[in-house]
Design a protein around this motif. Structure first.
Motif, PDB file in Angstrom:
ATOM      1  N   ASP A 114       0.866  -1.205   0.000  1.00  0.00           N
ATOM      2  CA  ASP A 114       0.000   0.000   0.000  1.00  0.00           C
ATOM      3  C   ASP A 114       0.900   1.252   0.000  1.00  0.00           C
ATOM      4  OD1 ASP A 114      -2.227   1.626   0.164  1.00  0.00           O
ATOM      5  OD2 ASP A 114      -2.372   1.480   2.359  1.00  0.00           O
ATOM      6  N   VAL A 115       0.323   2.371  -0.458  1.00  0.00           N
ATOM      7  CA  VAL A 115       1.105   3.632  -0.482  1.00  0.00           C
ATOM      8  C   VAL A 115       0.956   4.366   0.847  1.00  0.00           C
ATOM      9  CG1 VAL A 115       1.393   5.877  -1.583  1.00  0.00           C
ATOM     10  CG2 VAL A 115       0.981   3.859  -2.984  1.00  0.00           C
ATOM     11  N   ASN A 116      -0.258   4.664   1.226  1.00  0.00           N
ATOM     12  CA  ASN A 116      -0.494   5.479   2.415  1.00  0.00           C
ATOM     13  C   ASN A 116      -0.643   4.619   3.658  1.00  0.00           C
ATOM     14  OD1 ASN A 116      -0.658   8.240   1.275  1.00  0.00           O
ATOM     15  ND2 ASN A 116      -2.278   7.284   0.071  1.00  0.00           N
ATOM     16  N   ASP A 131       5.406   4.854   5.025  1.00  0.00           N
ATOM     17  CA  ASP A 131       4.494   4.636   3.892  1.00  0.00           C
ATOM     18  C   ASP A 131       5.176   3.806   2.814  1.00  0.00           C
ATOM     19  OD1 ASP A 131       6.196   6.378   2.630  1.00  0.00           O
ATOM     20  OD2 ASP A 131       4.751   8.013   2.440  1.00  0.00           O
ATOM     21  N   THR A 179      -2.896   0.672  -4.518  1.00  0.00           N
ATOM     22  CA  THR A 179      -3.407   1.934  -3.956  1.00  0.00           C
ATOM     23  C   THR A 179      -4.824   2.198  -4.435  1.00  0.00           C
ATOM     24  OG1 THR A 179      -3.064   4.308  -3.880  1.00  0.00           O
ATOM     25  CG2 THR A 179      -2.283   3.216  -5.827  1.00  0.00           C
ATOM     26  N   SER A 180      -5.540   2.992  -3.661  1.00  0.00           N
ATOM     27  CA  SER A 180      -6.878   3.417  -4.097  1.00  0.00           C
ATOM     28  C   SER A 180      -6.747   4.592  -5.064  1.00  0.00           C
ATOM     29  CB  SER A 180      -7.702   3.877  -2.896  1.00  0.00           C
ATOM     30  OG  SER A 180      -7.742   2.866  -1.946  1.00  0.00           O
ATOM     31  N   SER A 181      -5.557   5.159  -5.099  1.00  0.00           N
ATOM     32  CA  SER A 181      -5.369   6.377  -5.897  1.00  0.00           C
ATOM     33  C   SER A 181      -5.091   6.061  -7.363  1.00  0.00           C
ATOM     34  CB  SER A 181      -4.179   7.145  -5.316  1.00  0.00           C
ATOM     35  OG  SER A 181      -3.783   8.131  -6.212  1.00  0.00           O
ATOM     36  N   GLU A 182      -5.745   6.834  -8.189  1.00  0.00           N
ATOM     37  CA  GLU A 182      -5.414   6.758  -9.613  1.00  0.00           C
ATOM     38  C   GLU A 182      -4.704   8.046 -10.029  1.00  0.00           C
ATOM     39  OE1 GLU A 182      -8.083   4.654 -12.453  1.00  0.00           O
ATOM     40  OE2 GLU A 182      -9.530   4.850 -10.826  1.00  0.00           O
ATOM     41  N   ARG A 183      -4.150   8.718  -9.019  1.00  0.00           N
ATOM     42  CA  ARG A 183      -3.502  10.014  -9.275  1.00  0.00           C
ATOM     43  C   ARG A 183      -2.269   9.806 -10.166  1.00  0.00           C
ATOM     44  NH1 ARG A 183      -2.042  14.016  -4.353  1.00  0.00           N
ATOM     45  NH2 ARG A 183      -0.545  12.367  -3.947  1.00  0.00           N
ATOM     46  N   ARG A 219       0.288  11.663 -10.443  1.00  0.00           N
ATOM     47  CA  ARG A 219       1.538  11.966  -9.760  1.00  0.00           C
ATOM     48  C   ARG A 219       2.126  10.694  -9.111  1.00  0.00           C
ATOM     49  NH1 ARG A 219       1.272  16.038  -4.835  1.00  0.00           N
ATOM     50  NH2 ARG A 219       0.067  17.296  -6.283  1.00  0.00           N
ATOM     51  N   ASP A 220       1.228   9.889  -8.569  1.00  0.00           N
ATOM     52  CA  ASP A 220       1.684   8.640  -7.941  1.00  0.00           C
ATOM     53  C   ASP A 220       2.203   7.661  -8.992  1.00  0.00           C
ATOM     54  OD1 ASP A 220       1.108   9.598  -5.490  1.00  0.00           O
ATOM     55  OD2 ASP A 220      -0.833   8.581  -5.287  1.00  0.00           O
ATOM     56  N   VAL A 262      -4.582  -0.770  -8.932  1.00  0.00           N
ATOM     57  CA  VAL A 262      -5.562   0.113  -8.306  1.00  0.00           C
ATOM     58  C   VAL A 262      -6.620  -0.745  -7.636  1.00  0.00           C
ATOM     59  CG1 VAL A 262      -7.245   1.950  -8.708  1.00  0.00           C
ATOM     60  CG2 VAL A 262      -5.119   1.896 -10.024  1.00  0.00           C
TER      61      VAL A 262
END
Lengths: 136, 597
Positions: free
Chosen positions: A62-64, A69, A94-98, A100-101, A116
């Protein structure tokens, strides 16, 4: 045949429970370890290296997370890499699809893939197949 | 306006005036020199004329003295026949007034004189032995001629009427044996000769004077020898006193006296317009008992008339200059006024522009500051939204997985095992919404009310929130070093929250091995208020967590409970009011937060 060693690192305990259940459903031939933060996971890997235990073949990271982290884990994992005798495939989950990540993830050669959430059964099969080529 | 006009006008006019006055003086001087030269020239030419006349008269006399007269000459008796042809010539000589032959005793041997018709006729002889010209004549040697003074003719001691100016020319006569017989005396009529001398077409007066400056003839009177004219003597003395003008003797001179130019030129009998052919080129051959001089007088009024065109030109020039310079001065003044007006307008516009610029700069600064705040706020919101979306997405994705699993579950026990997980998900979503609500309530700008805060009082007030905690224990102290400043204008609500979180962290992460403290210290750095919050707690491993200290849901001490929101909130609140926070920490030693307001 030894079991495939899978390491799940995430502060979301429900995710850990569910993913563990899914993996168990896919194969009985898997050894699954879970940790709720990067710091503990690193301690475990360090322990494997020091005691000559088998390293996890796949890490779903996981990222966060609190304490350390996903990014912090990757940096410190890099320092341990030279001491590893077997390949470790790390999938950043991660849950993020950002974007930047995703861009940041490219900076780490240690990463095998970027996943994701939700991590479905099919996705897990795909990862295991890719890493172990039906050897699981 | 008038003063400035006069100033500019005089500035231009005075140099012109000075220059033109210098030019005027130069022109006047040159004109005066011309007058001098003119007067000198006229006087000189007159003397040449008179000299030529005298030469002629003397020459004429020589005619009679060169005759070889008979021995024992008897003009009226035996020698009448000898003399007759000469006397015939005499009759036609109109400028002769008298022709006489006088013996050595002063007795007239022969006397001819002109009558009213200007014809020569024989007259009664007289004795002239006492007359000056006889005495002087008898002293003459052969070849010499004596010219007398010019005066009015006298007969028998009385001045002849009408007045008749005459010059007597005397020469000795000899017989054929060269024995001196006597004298020939010729009275020449001078009236016709004197007239052209004193009359002159040009301005001014001309005088013919003799040695003692007695006037022989003058353009100012019709009378010759006026001082011998009895009825005019008294008045003439007053009018024609040439001595008073500065003329003392017969010496060539030209000068100005009382505004009048005087020029005197002495007669030189050896010089004249005809002097090259003069008979008497030897001065001693022509004897006189007087000298003559021609005097020219150019009175002040004539000089003024002569100078008038110069003054006239000067005045015309200045009249024109005054008009022209007035125009220039007026134009320049107008130009200056227009220029000043334009400069004034420009200055006003410039000031207005500067003011606008200053306002724009201020607005720009405000916009920049707002931009910075917005940027910070954006970053905060972005980070927050990222974490919220992440933390919200996690339970949702978990639910998706659970639903999939539930679909595949055939037995009840399997389903029951999953139900607590759903409760846990619901709880986590609820907690998340609580965090969001709290965060938004804190960031609500309406809560921000800037006012002066007494820092120590506020800390003490916040301290009350921890009544049941270790603050009552002597092992944890709150220390103050607020010498530099102890009050600040800030949001009391924000400051309270910041102090609360810092105190809470200091307490929760204290090192139980030592006597703990948290110290609030103020200072000024680069003109800004700075607050240090230092503790001797567990510290943070900055090598590992440097970039995550102030991020949401970050925790650094595994065994101590917490949500990981405190430092994130502190940073958010400070940055929203243009303050900043940084941290220094050593694990096991303590942590120091530096807040710059």
């Amino acid at each position: 045949m030894s079991k495939a060693n899978i390491l799940l690192v995430d502060d979301d305990e429900i995710y850990l429970y569910l993913t563990e259940r899914l993996l168990e459903g896919i194969s009985e031939n898997l050894e699954i370890n879970t940790y709720t933060d990067g710091e503990k996971a690193l301690d475990y890997i360090g322990e494997c290296i020091n005691e000559g235990n088998e390293l996890p073949g796949v890490i779903l990271l996981d990222v966060n997370m609190p304490f350390l982290d996903g990014w912090g884990f990757l940096k410190e994992f890099r320092n341990l890499k030279s001491k590893m005798t077997t390949p470790v495939h790390i999938y950043l989950v991660t849950s993020s699809e950002r974007e930047r990540d995703k861009e940041r993830a490219k900076e780490f050669d240690e990463l095998t893939g970027y996943v994701v959430k939700p991590v479905s059964e099919d996705k897990l099969v795909e990862i295991l197949t890719a890493v172990y080529e039906n050897q699981w | 306006m008038l003063k400035k006009f006069l100033g500019i006008f005089l500035l231009l006019y005075i140099p012109l005036l000075v220059l033109s006055l210098l030019m005027l003086a130069g022109q006047r001087r040159a004109r005066m020199v011309e007058f001098y030269e003119e007067e000198t020239s006229v006087a000189t030419n007159k003397t040449y004329f008179l000299s030529d006349v005298c030469q002629y008269l003397a020459h004429n006399t020589m005619y009679w003295t060169s005759i070889k007269y008979p021995v024992d000459f008897d003009p009226l008796g035996l020698d009448k026949e000898f003399l007759q042809p000469y006397l015939d010539v005499l009759k036609n000589l109109g400028f002769y007034d008298q022709f006489r032959i006088i013996d050595l005793n002063g007795e007239e041997m022969l006397r001819y004189q002109s009558n009213e018709g200007r014809e020569m006729e024989l007259a009664q002889s007289q004795n002239k032995v006492h007359r000056e010209y006889v005495r002087e004549g008898l002293k003459l040697n052969k070849g010499e001629v004596y010219l007398s003074r010019i005066n009015l003719n006298r007969e028998n001691g009385e001045i002849e009427q009408p007045y008749k100016p005459v010059l007597r020319s005397v020469g000795p006569i000899y017989d054929s044996n060269s024995n001196k017989l006597g004298l020939v005396v010729i009275n020449f009529r001078m009236e016709d000769i004197l007239k052209p001398i004193v009359s002159f077409r040009s301005k001014g007066n001309t005088y013919l004077v003799d040695s003692d400056l007695s006037i022989v003839s003058a353009s100012t009177t019709k009378y010759s020898i006026p001082n011998e004219v009895k009825e005019f003597q008294d008045s003439l003395k007053g009018v024609y006193r040439l001595e008073d003008a500065g003329l003392q003797n017969l010496k060539d001179t030209t000068f100005i006296s009382n505004g009048t130019i005087w020029s005197l030129h002495k007669l030189d009998l050896t010089k004249g317009a005809l002097r090259n052919s003069a008979v008497f080129n030897e001065p001693k051959a022509l004897r006189t008992t007087t000298d003559w001089a021609v005097v020219r007088e150019l009175p002040e009024e004539e000089i003024s008339k002569g100078l008038w065109p110069i003054y006239q030109n000067f005045m015309v020039l200045h009249l024109f200059s005054i008009v022209a310079l007035s125009g220039i001065a007026y134009g320049y003044l107008k130009y200056q006024q227009t220029k000043l007006k334009l400069v004034g307008e420009l200055k006003d516009k410039n000031e207005s522009l500067l003011q606008n610029k200053s306002e724009l700069e201020m607005i720009n600064k405000q916009v920049k500051q707002s931009n910075l705040r917005l940027k910070i706020r954006n970053e905060q919101l972005e980070q927050f939204s990222y974490l919220i979306s992440h933390n919200l997405r996690s339970p949702v994705t978990n639910m998706t997985v659970i639903l999939d699993m539930l679909k595949k579950q055939n037995d009840v026990s399997g389903v029951q095992a999953l139900l607590p997980k759903l409760e846990s998900i619901a709880s986590s979503v609820f907690n998340l919404t609580e965090d969001v609500r709290y965060y938004i309530s804190i960031l609500d700008r309406n809560e921000v009310d800037l006012k002066e805060i007494n820092f120590r009082k506020l800390v003490e007030k916040v301290r009350g929130d921890f009544s049941e905690s270790v603050l009552d224990n002597d092992n944890f102290k709150i220390l103050y070093d607020l010498k530099e400043w102890d009050t600040i204008i800030f949001s009391k609500y924000y400051m309270k929250s910041i102090i609360h979180n810092l105190l809470s962290n200091a307490i929760r992460f204290r090192n139980k091995e030592v006597d703990s403290y948290v110290k609030f210290r103020t200072s000024y750095e680069k003109g800004k208020r700075v607050l240090y919050v230092e503790d001797n707690g567990l510290g943070i491993d900055l090598r590992r967590h440097k970039h995550n200290v102030f991020r949401l849901y970050r925790r650094f001490h595994r065994d101590i409970s917490g949500k990981g929101m405190g430092l994130f909130l502190i940073k958010t609140l400070l940055e929203s009011l243009d303050a900043s926070v940084s941290v220094k920490s050593i694990v096991g030693k303590g942590t120091s937060f530096k807040i710059i307001f």
